[in-house]
Design an enzyme around this catalytic site. Sequence first.
Site, PDB file in Angstrom:
ATOM      1  N   GLU A  19       9.989  14.920  16.056  1.00 26.80           N
ATOM      2  CA  GLU A  19      10.199  14.942  14.653  1.00 26.80           C
ATOM      3  C   GLU A  19       9.274  16.186  13.844  1.00 26.80           C
ATOM      4  OE1 GLU A  19       9.277  11.463  12.308  1.00 26.80           O
ATOM      5  OE2 GLU A  19      11.271  11.701  11.790  1.00 26.80           O
ATOM      6  N   GLU A  70      10.085   0.734  10.663  1.00 25.88           N
ATOM      7  CA  GLU A  70      10.988   1.641  10.185  1.00 25.88           C
ATOM      8  C   GLU A  70      10.581   3.012  10.571  1.00 25.88           C
ATOM      9  OE1 GLU A  70      14.318   1.376   9.844  1.00 25.88           O
ATOM     10  OE2 GLU A  70      14.352  -0.799   9.148  1.00 25.88           O
ATOM     11  N   GLY A  96       7.182   4.566   8.301  1.00 27.47           N
ATOM     12  CA  GLY A  96       6.308   5.716   8.524  1.00 27.47           C
ATOM     13  C   GLY A  96       6.755   6.529   9.918  1.00 27.47           C
ATOM     14  N   SER A  97       5.225   6.936  10.335  1.00 28.13           N
ATOM     15  CA  SER A  97       5.430   7.545  11.869  1.00 28.13           C
ATOM     16  C   SER A  97       5.425   6.636  12.880  1.00 28.13           C
ATOM     17  CB  SER A  97       4.457   8.603  12.018  1.00 28.13           C
ATOM     18  OG  SER A  97       3.007   7.681  11.795  1.00 28.13           O
ATOM     19  N   LYS A 108       0.818  -1.006   0.043  1.00 25.85           N
ATOM     20  CA  LYS A 108      -0.144   0.019  -0.016  1.00 25.85           C
ATOM     21  C   LYS A 108       1.048   1.048   0.082  1.00 25.85           C
ATOM     22  CE  LYS A 108      -1.524   2.498   3.091  1.00 25.85           C
ATOM     23  NZ  LYS A 108      -1.581   3.830   2.037  1.00 25.85           N
ATOM     24  N   CYS A 162      13.946  10.194   7.245  1.00 22.54           N
ATOM     25  CA  CYS A 162      13.777   9.657   8.705  1.00 22.54           C
ATOM     26  C   CYS A 162      14.825  10.002   9.435  1.00 22.54           C
ATOM     27  CB  CYS A 162      13.175   8.420   8.589  1.00 22.54           C
ATOM     28  SG  CYS A 162      14.313   7.460   7.674  1.00 22.54           S
ATOM     29  N   GLU A 206       3.839   6.886  15.608  1.00 21.76           N
ATOM     30  CA  GLU A 206       2.374   6.808  16.010  1.00 21.76           C
ATOM     31  C   GLU A 206       1.591   5.759  15.433  1.00 21.76           C
ATOM     32  OE1 GLU A 206       3.638   9.923  15.043  1.00 21.76           O
ATOM     33  OE2 GLU A 206       3.848  10.528  17.132  1.00 21.76           O
ATOM     34  N   VAL A 207       1.993   5.672  13.978  1.00 20.22           N
ATOM     35  CA  VAL A 207       1.291   4.732  13.101  1.00 20.22           C
ATOM     36  C   VAL A 207       1.842   3.334  13.463  1.00 20.22           C
ATOM     37  CG1 VAL A 207       0.687   3.857  10.891  1.00 20.22           C
ATOM     38  CG2 VAL A 207       0.178   6.104  11.558  1.00 20.22           C
ATOM     39  N   GLY A 208       3.191   3.400  13.593  1.00 18.33           N
ATOM     40  CA  GLY A 208       4.179   2.293  14.137  1.00 18.33           C
ATOM     41  C   GLY A 208       3.452   1.636  15.258  1.00 18.33           C
TER      42      GLY A 208
HETATM   43  P1  NAI Z   1       2.000   7.855   8.366  1.00 21.36           P
HETATM   44  O1  NAI Z   1       2.966   7.106   9.273  1.00 21.36           O
HETATM   45  O2  NAI Z   1       0.650   8.126   8.828  1.00 21.36           O
HETATM   46  O3  NAI Z   1       1.967   7.243   6.926  1.00 21.36           O
HETATM   47  C1  NAI Z   1       2.716   6.282   6.428  1.00 21.36           C
HETATM   48  C2  NAI Z   1       1.911   5.290   5.852  1.00 21.36           C
HETATM   49  O4  NAI Z   1       1.220   4.482   6.809  1.00 21.36           O
HETATM   50  C3  NAI Z   1       0.837   5.576   4.692  1.00 21.36           C
HETATM   51  O5  NAI Z   1       0.923   4.666   3.480  1.00 21.36           O
HETATM   52  C4  NAI Z   1      -0.352   5.556   5.431  1.00 21.36           C
HETATM   53  O6  NAI Z   1      -1.405   5.565   4.696  1.00 21.36           O
HETATM   54  C5  NAI Z   1      -0.114   4.400   6.365  1.00 21.36           C
HETATM   55  N1  NAI Z   1      -1.166   4.391   7.420  1.00 21.36           N
HETATM   56  C6  NAI Z   1      -1.483   5.625   8.140  1.00 21.36           C
HETATM   57  N2  NAI Z   1      -2.246   5.088   9.344  1.00 21.36           N
HETATM   58  C7  NAI Z   1      -2.263   3.622   9.139  1.00 21.36           C
HETATM   59  C8  NAI Z   1      -2.992   2.611   9.829  1.00 21.36           C
HETATM   60  N3  NAI Z   1      -3.827   3.092  10.843  1.00 21.36           N
HETATM   61  N4  NAI Z   1      -3.027   1.480   9.452  1.00 21.36           N
HETATM   62  C9  NAI Z   1      -2.066   1.220   8.437  1.00 21.36           C
HETATM   63  N5  NAI Z   1      -1.581   2.003   7.804  1.00 21.36           N
HETATM   64  C10 NAI Z   1      -1.562   3.290   7.989  1.00 21.36           C
HETATM   65  O7  NAI Z   1       2.818   9.372   8.213  1.00 21.36           O
HETATM   66  P2  NAI Z   1       2.452  10.494   7.543  1.00 21.36           P
HETATM   67  O8  NAI Z   1       0.823  10.873   8.196  1.00 21.36           O
HETATM   68  O9  NAI Z   1       2.274  10.646   6.207  1.00 21.36           O
HETATM   69  O10 NAI Z   1       3.338  11.520   8.166  1.00 21.36           O
HETATM   70  C11 NAI Z   1       3.298  12.017   9.446  1.00 21.36           C
HETATM   71  C12 NAI Z   1       4.558  12.225  10.335  1.00 21.36           C
HETATM   72  O11 NAI Z   1       5.283  10.819  10.067  1.00 21.36           O
HETATM   73  C13 NAI Z   1       5.709  13.183   9.292  1.00 21.36           C
HETATM   74  O12 NAI Z   1       5.592  14.563   9.686  1.00 21.36           O
HETATM   75  C14 NAI Z   1       6.985  12.438   9.957  1.00 21.36           C
HETATM   76  O13 NAI Z   1       7.438  13.041  10.945  1.00 21.36           O
HETATM   77  C15 NAI Z   1       6.667  11.113  10.027  1.00 21.36           C
HETATM   78  N6  NAI Z   1       7.056  10.088   8.975  1.00 21.36           N
HETATM   79  C16 NAI Z   1       8.115   9.444   9.078  1.00 21.36           C
HETATM   80  C17 NAI Z   1       8.553   8.581   7.927  1.00 21.36           C
HETATM   81  C18 NAI Z   1       9.840   7.976   7.973  1.00 21.36           C
HETATM   82  O14 NAI Z   1      10.764   7.719   6.813  1.00 21.36           O
HETATM   83  N7  NAI Z   1      10.046   7.332   9.098  1.00 21.36           N
HETATM   84  C19 NAI Z   1       7.999   8.654   6.669  1.00 21.36           C
HETATM   85  C20 NAI Z   1       6.781   9.408   6.588  1.00 21.36           C
HETATM   86  C21 NAI Z   1       6.362  10.272   7.606  1.00 21.36           C
END
Ligand code: NAI
Length: 490
Positions: free
Chosen positions: A393, A262, A240-241, A187, A296, A243-245
Amino acid sequence: MATDAHGAPTPPITETGLFIDGQFGPSSDGKTFPTINPATEEVLAEVSHGTDEDVDRAVRAARRALEDGPWASMDARDRGALLHRLADAIGREADDLAVLETLDSGKRVADCRSADVPLCIEALRYYAGYADKIYGKTIPVRGPFFTYTRREPVGVAGQIIPWNFPMVNVVWKWAPALAAGCTVVIKPAEQTPLTALRLGRIARDAGVPDGVINVVPGDGPTTGAALVRHPGVDKIAFTGSCEVGQVIMREAASTLKRVTLELGGKSPNIVFADCDLDAAVTQSHNALYWNQGQVCASGSRLFVEDAVYDRVVDKIARRNRAYKVGDPFDPETEQGPQVDRVQFDKVMRYIELGKQQGAECVTGGRRWGDRGYFIEPTLFADVRDDMAIAREEIFGPVLCALRFSDADEVIARANDTTFGLAAAVWTRDIKKAHYLARRIQAGTIWINCYYGLDLAAPFGGYKMSGVGRELGEEGILAYTELKTVAVNLA
Ligand code: NAI
Ligand code: MG
């Protein structure tokens, strides 16, 4: 090829449906979502939004491909050869991929061409070579037994990725999974689905059997969550974030899926007065401002030793004043837009917080232009460890400079965070460098460099920056399950 208002090429956007079992098609309820060009705020395309039913269809296709058909019976070495063919195919479509990536994400096209596409190709070739080198052990045990282990593919991998390196995230997830013999449902981020879909088509054309790769775009809490809950998925690999992790780890518990995470960081970049200061300044600037600050592992906490603090702050400020923000297709541009309105607002909120909490805004601090999600390269000096901008972050072009005076002090402050993704140390004193490398709690330590990443070296986080490692041998073993076989020879 058509060109846009700036004369930049715009490859036709031909893949906007869900890619399931080798076919592009609409979602089960016909819903779509717009994906936007963050440099212009214009809608690029309407993309199909995967439902629970679509996720289920994709997982079933992946399961079938795993258990029978050409993939299930393919020799490991032939899987490797197929990954090389996929790398070749990406190379042939490199320019379209780079342009598509820039349109959808706002990343500089020069970076997409020189970094992102080559990183995809190299990852496929690295893991192609690994496909036939995954093996178990024979183990001396007590009694008349012949005991050995096998490394088997973990199964169907659900992969959920962010928007900061859209196609690199896709391929870095696919390459080890496929080399290990898994099948995948990915996804992409809702902000940047286009290159993932294009890569699905390229993989099909390169001969990846139907169902081995499935691409289901959609939102996190709907499409993403359906993948995490699905009992037919054996492993979730997420970037990703934090929080979602946390949500993913919790949701994956009900089916006890394997997870690799990650997550984010607030990485300390520590500059001692005895280092090569020019190199430290150049790379410390890049460590934060590259990719619009959306990395990240970015070096977002710049700790500088007292004796050189003012000089370093001044040199970075001067670079910022000359840094060229603008159209990511313009070869002169050094910084493009943030990926979307949400991220733009988040970064601007942190800038306001920094000012309110008393940090000195040395450069930037404002929106750039009046169209697109551009932010001036921003530098805060006199940042205290307890300020929000030093703890959370930001994921944008906002650098925090902090002053320190001795090694043990800076180690304690560097570690005073819930994150632990990366860190860098700049010094000519080899003893001090290794002392810090040992004491700092982070998955990767760079000494006299920043972003010294390599596909062969494991990457991941201590503490709340993640679970498990990607890349290198660890990255492929994370797509295997270990089986022990004991044979009675008596
Ligand atoms: P996010 O963590 O919400 O999104 C990353 C992925 O997770 C996207 O594909 C999203 O659709 C998916 N996702 C979101 N909620 C989910 C759930 N409940 N179940 C399964 N999948 C889910 O990150 P977002 O909102 O795009 O960015 C927010 C913050 O996260 C950024 O400002 C940054 O601080 C951090 N971030 C860190 C990244 C990294 O490489 N470690 C990459 C992107 C964001
Ligand atoms: Mg977009």
